[in-house]
Motif scaffolding. Structure first.
Motif, PDB file in Angstrom:
ATOM      1  N   ASP A  32      44.186  36.116  35.564  1.00 26.71           N
ATOM      2  CA  ASP A  32      44.127  37.472  36.101  1.00 26.71           C
ATOM      3  C   ASP A  32      45.480  37.879  36.687  1.00 26.71           C
ATOM      4  OD1 ASP A  32      42.843  39.887  36.741  1.00 26.71           O
ATOM      5  OD2 ASP A  32      42.248  39.172  38.728  1.00 26.71           O
ATOM      6  N   ASP A  91      46.619  41.263  42.339  1.00 24.44           N
ATOM      7  CA  ASP A  91      45.793  40.055  42.512  1.00 24.44           C
ATOM      8  C   ASP A  91      46.245  39.202  43.691  1.00 24.44           C
ATOM      9  OD1 ASP A  91      43.450  38.787  41.472  1.00 24.44           O
ATOM     10  OD2 ASP A  91      44.670  37.191  40.608  1.00 24.44           O
ATOM     11  N   HIS A 116      41.326  42.577  44.095  1.00 19.73           N
ATOM     12  CA  HIS A 116      39.853  42.520  44.184  1.00 19.73           C
ATOM     13  C   HIS A 116      39.346  41.416  45.108  1.00 19.73           C
ATOM     14  CE1 HIS A 116      38.936  39.138  41.108  1.00 19.73           C
ATOM     15  NE2 HIS A 116      40.225  39.098  41.363  1.00 19.73           N
ATOM     16  N   HIS A 117      40.237  40.786  45.897  1.00 21.86           N
ATOM     17  CA  HIS A 117      39.771  39.747  46.825  1.00 21.86           C
ATOM     18  C   HIS A 117      39.130  40.386  48.061  1.00 21.86           C
ATOM     19  CE1 HIS A 117      42.807  37.436  44.538  1.00 21.86           C
ATOM     20  NE2 HIS A 117      42.006  36.419  44.767  1.00 21.86           N
ATOM     21  N   THR A 136      41.272  41.740  38.936  1.00 19.32           N
ATOM     22  CA  THR A 136      42.224  42.812  39.231  1.00 19.32           C
ATOM     23  C   THR A 136      42.459  43.645  37.970  1.00 19.32           C
ATOM     24  OG1 THR A 136      43.239  41.569  41.019  1.00 19.32           O
ATOM     25  CG2 THR A 136      44.576  43.302  40.024  1.00 19.32           C
ATOM     26  N   ASP A 167      38.819  35.564  34.709  1.00 17.34           N
ATOM     27  CA  ASP A 167      38.205  35.630  36.044  1.00 17.34           C
ATOM     28  C   ASP A 167      36.678  35.621  35.992  1.00 17.34           C
ATOM     29  OD1 ASP A 167      40.402  35.389  37.670  1.00 17.34           O
ATOM     30  OD2 ASP A 167      39.981  37.193  38.842  1.00 17.34           O
TER      31      ASP A 167
END
Ligand code: 5GP
Ligand code: MN
Length: 318
Positions: A32, A91, A116-117, A136, A167
């Motif tokens: 990713d 990311d 996207h964490h 991401t 991912d």
């Protein structure tokens, strides 16, 4: 805070209104990270923008089928004697994950933080975060599909697809859903070869990886009534297997996949007093919480942190 759609719009305007970007992702880049960096680089190239793509450490060669892969500068091998005002971070959950790249950021640098964490620290001036995105590259898909569809070509599509594929563990993990598969399907219409990409990104193993697997299986141990399984890799193992850090990627799936195990753990001895801990859970345990308490972060089902001490101490600590 701006809503998602408004932030997509703001990122679009930022990109269109500026030039000469630094595109950067995290230490130990995965599919990713590489896919997001190269989707952005290919997009900027198609928009006739100047860009520099960097990473602290080498990117796994298995992703070398992606267009512009050879343009990624490994900051641990090559230094850059200038700074950048326009940063696009992809990311990356927090600034420690840049490694030593901070010196490339100008004093008045503007960071567009795309991630996207759930543990993202919103370190950017503009934060495009969707923690329920599978990758991401799914967020970048939204950006490009909605605002830059004229610049979406095979190269951009292949990079985006690679991040989605890796991912989600090959569209198998809990983050796989209808929207993800619809986006993947749309990307395939750009003449991608999904079997070939899966073979390169997921199936192909280095001989060093198998040697490491052999050595690490001897260390398999269980805790909490067999609900936690632990593997470890020592510096000596790495040397014996002729492996480097990127060969270790993927080993943590073995303890996690054991029947009856809820949490799989991999301890990686990076130096005499530094152990990288990878955590994976199946359905009950939020490992991002455990990682955060130990100074790291990640996702509910996949997280990590660095432990300062030796392998034995790390195991006891865990
Ligand atoms: P891995 O175990 O594959 O290194 O990482 C799993 C997930 O946890 C990834 O999403 C990665 O970004 C995150 N992660 C791993 N180590 C760290 C860390 O030290 N700090 C933070 N914030 N996230 C980490
Ligand atoms: Mn990711």
């Amino acid at each position: 805070m701006l809503k998602y759609q408004e932030t997509l719009q703001a990122v679009k305007e930022y990109i269109l209104g500026h030039d000469d970007f630094l595109v950067i992702s995290h230490l130990s880049p995965d599919g990713d990270a590489v896919g997001s960096s190269l989707a952005m680089a290919n997009l900027l190239k198609n928009l006739n923008k100047r860009y520099t793509v960097v990473n602290e450490g080498s990117c796994p060669r298995k992703f070398s089928y992606l267009h512009l892969f050879d343009e990624i500068i490994d900051l641990s091998q090559q230094s850059i004697q200038r700074s950048f005002k326009h940063i696009i971070s992809v990311d990356v959950a927090d600034m420690s994950r840049f490694g030593n790249a901070h010196h490339l950021f100008a004093e008045n640098a503007y960071i567009v933080n795309i991630d996207h964490h759930p543990t993202n620290t919103l370190f950017g001036q503009l934060n495009l975060i969707r923690s329920d995105a599978a990758s991401t590259t799914e967020i970048l898909f939204d950006l490009i599909d909605q605002h830059f569809s004229h610049a979406l070509d095979t190269h951009v599509a292949e990079s985006l697809y690679t991040g989605l594929l890796t991912d989600t563990g090959g569209f198998r993990y809990a983050n796989t859903n209808q929207a993800v598969l619809e986006k993947a399907a749309k990307l395939l219409s750009y003449d991608l070869k999904p079997a070939k990409i899966a073979e390169r990104a997921l199936e192909t193993m280095t001989a060093s990886f198998l040697e490491l697997l052999k050595l690490s299986l001897n260390t398999l141990s269980f805790a909490f009534d067999g609900k936690v399984a632990i593997l470890s890799i020592s510096l000596a193992d790495l040397e014996k297997a002729g492996a480097n850090r990127e060969d270790v990627d993927g080993l943590v799936a073995y303890p996690r996949n054991i029947e009856g195990v809820e949490v799989g753990i991999l301890l990686k001895e990076w130096s005499a007093d530094e152990v990288k801990v990878s955590l994976r859970s199946k359905e009950l345990v939020d490992v991002s919480g455990i990682a955060q308490k130990n100074g790291g972060g990640g996702h509910v089902r996949a997280a990590g942190f660095t432990y300062h001490g030796d392998l034995n101490q790390a195991k006891k600590h865990i």
